[in-house]
Design an enzyme around this catalytic site. Sequence first.
Site, PDB file in Angstrom:
ATOM      1  N   GLU A 189      -5.856  -0.864  15.908  1.00  0.00           N
ATOM      2  CA  GLU A 189      -6.510  -1.827  15.013  1.00  0.00           C
ATOM      3  C   GLU A 189      -5.546  -2.937  14.589  1.00  0.00           C
ATOM      4  O   GLU A 189      -4.409  -2.679  14.191  1.00  0.00           O
ATOM      5  CB  GLU A 189      -7.018  -1.107  13.752  1.00  0.00           C
ATOM      6  CG  GLU A 189      -7.691  -2.043  12.755  1.00  0.00           C
ATOM      7  CD  GLU A 189      -7.786  -1.447  11.368  1.00  0.00           C
ATOM      8  OE1 GLU A 189      -7.822  -2.229  10.402  1.00  0.00           O
ATOM      9  OE2 GLU A 189      -7.802  -0.203  11.250  1.00  0.00           O
ATOM     10  N   ARG A 224       0.844  -1.203   0.000  1.00  0.00           N
ATOM     11  CA  ARG A 224       0.000   0.000   0.000  1.00  0.00           C
ATOM     12  C   ARG A 224       0.874   1.246   0.000  1.00  0.00           C
ATOM     13  O   ARG A 224       1.871   1.322   0.717  1.00  0.00           O
ATOM     14  CB  ARG A 224      -0.926   0.015   1.221  1.00  0.00           C
ATOM     15  CG  ARG A 224      -1.879  -1.175   1.261  1.00  0.00           C
ATOM     16  CD  ARG A 224      -2.817  -1.126   2.427  1.00  0.00           C
ATOM     17  NE  ARG A 224      -3.623  -2.349   2.490  1.00  0.00           N
ATOM     18  CZ  ARG A 224      -4.506  -2.621   3.451  1.00  0.00           C
ATOM     19  NH1 ARG A 224      -4.694  -1.750   4.423  1.00  0.00           N
ATOM     20  NH2 ARG A 224      -5.183  -3.745   3.430  1.00  0.00           N
ATOM     21  N   ARG A 274       2.404   1.226  10.128  1.00  0.00           N
ATOM     22  CA  ARG A 274       1.866   1.512   8.789  1.00  0.00           C
ATOM     23  C   ARG A 274       3.005   1.449   7.780  1.00  0.00           C
ATOM     24  O   ARG A 274       3.751   2.395   7.604  1.00  0.00           O
ATOM     25  CB  ARG A 274       1.185   2.890   8.781  1.00  0.00           C
ATOM     26  CG  ARG A 274       0.232   3.092   7.610  1.00  0.00           C
ATOM     27  CD  ARG A 274      -0.558   4.365   7.770  1.00  0.00           C
ATOM     28  NE  ARG A 274      -1.479   4.314   8.878  1.00  0.00           N
ATOM     29  CZ  ARG A 274      -2.678   3.739   8.833  1.00  0.00           C
ATOM     30  NH1 ARG A 274      -3.092   3.139   7.742  1.00  0.00           N
ATOM     31  NH2 ARG A 274      -3.467   3.749   9.890  1.00  0.00           N
ATOM     32  N   SER A 297      -9.873  -5.883  10.665  1.00  0.00           N
ATOM     33  CA  SER A 297     -11.114  -5.231  10.247  1.00  0.00           C
ATOM     34  C   SER A 297     -11.942  -6.279   9.530  1.00  0.00           C
ATOM     35  O   SER A 297     -11.506  -6.859   8.537  1.00  0.00           O
ATOM     36  CB  SER A 297     -10.794  -4.048   9.323  1.00  0.00           C
ATOM     37  OG  SER A 297     -11.941  -3.275   9.078  1.00  0.00           O
ATOM     38  N   ARG A 310       1.355  -6.435  12.741  1.00  0.00           N
ATOM     39  CA  ARG A 310       0.786  -5.818  13.939  1.00  0.00           C
ATOM     40  C   ARG A 310       0.663  -6.840  15.070  1.00  0.00           C
ATOM     41  O   ARG A 310       0.726  -6.473  16.249  1.00  0.00           O
ATOM     42  CB  ARG A 310      -0.556  -5.176  13.608  1.00  0.00           C
ATOM     43  CG  ARG A 310      -0.412  -3.977  12.684  1.00  0.00           C
ATOM     44  CD  ARG A 310      -1.664  -3.134  12.599  1.00  0.00           C
ATOM     45  NE  ARG A 310      -1.462  -1.993  11.708  1.00  0.00           N
ATOM     46  CZ  ARG A 310      -2.303  -0.975  11.584  1.00  0.00           C
ATOM     47  NH1 ARG A 310      -3.413  -0.943  12.307  1.00  0.00           N
ATOM     48  NH2 ARG A 310      -2.045   0.010  10.753  1.00  0.00           N
TER      49      ARG A 310
END
Length: 423
Positions: free
Chosen positions: A348, A261, A276, A351, A390
Amino acid sequence: MIDPRLFRSELEQVTAQLQRRNFNFDTVAYQALEDRRKEVQVKTQDLQNERNTRSKAVGQAKAKGEDIQPLLDEMQDLGEQLKQAEVELDSLQTQLQNIQEAVPNLLDEAVPAGRSDADNLEVSRWGEIPEFDFTAKDHVDLGEPLGMSFDLGAKIASARFVVLTGKLASLQRAIIQFMLNTHINEHGYTETYAPYLVNAASLRGTGQLPKFEEDLFKVSHDPDFYLIPTAEVPVTNIVRDVIVDAKQIPLKFVCHTPCFRSEAGAYGSDVRGMIRQHQFEKVELVQITTPAQSAAAHEELTGHAENILKKLKLPYRKVLLCAGDTGFSSAKTYDLEVWLPGQQKYREISSCSNFKDFQARRLQARWRNPETGKPELVHTLNGSGLAAGRTLIAVLENYQNQDGSITVPDVLRPYLGGLEVIA
């Protein structure tokens, strides 16, 4: 994509629903295009009928030996008018489809009102937040002495890349293997290997294109290839243009892939460390089911992701995203947020979303309903089960010791040859 029929029959209701997301839909412009499309479509059909009538007249006149040139001239004029009408109709339909593809999914009734993540609704919490008799470090300070190098990542690629070596690389691999085995053996998913490069049609089918192109890495020498942002894209596209047998439903896939990403616009504290990254590992869960089963499947899939956190004994909370924070393609989303002692906050880690028929309509993914014998759109769901990087962060921070060593969670030790501590 929302059912186009709703734009024609329930435009006001659709607009009101979209306003829950703070999405302002230009009904005046859309209605003007739709009205013009209807006019041109009627004109096109009339011209087609007239051309067919004149064509028969030419045949009849020719059979009688009459002069057919005037009729041919009229046919040519009709043909030019029809061509112009068809070009305009095609343009109008393309404009309408482009507008429809840029419109987010309609929200489930259970989604609470709100504008940002501050308005998300906490559903539950699990686990005890660890108490240390020393100042807890974050994963960067813990990881760098153990083989986590952001400097090497930047040297080899750029910022937001990391190199893991030694036991940290082994720990991430162990986490991935543990998650895959749990989902396959305990939760009934089929392990899937999928391409890391996908074409534009695949990204359009799951909703990443056209709206989120800036978040993707595009392969420069092949304009139709993109690196996957998540395994959701290739795995969900397994059922693109397919009519699934009712006996096969639900389809449950688990897939481990790297994800890529651009993280356009990301900023703040997320820039530090592995929170991130441009490249990260993830174990993805995808379910394909019927409309009647999708709500239950959403709860089940979310529970499967939660089970990983419970087995790792990582404290977390489950939140229901509000209207303003729910993703573009999702009708309803739960986020799982793991406790990070180094940040003293929940972050987070998964999701889990129910897209209902939004993706399926783009994909033309259907199942044959045995009650009607007719193909109907499936419902698609997916969730992280979990994001491996994560999860690595959460293990480092929650299992840290005062000397900077990391106690290996019990469930991961068999994957590391019985290793108990990383020091």
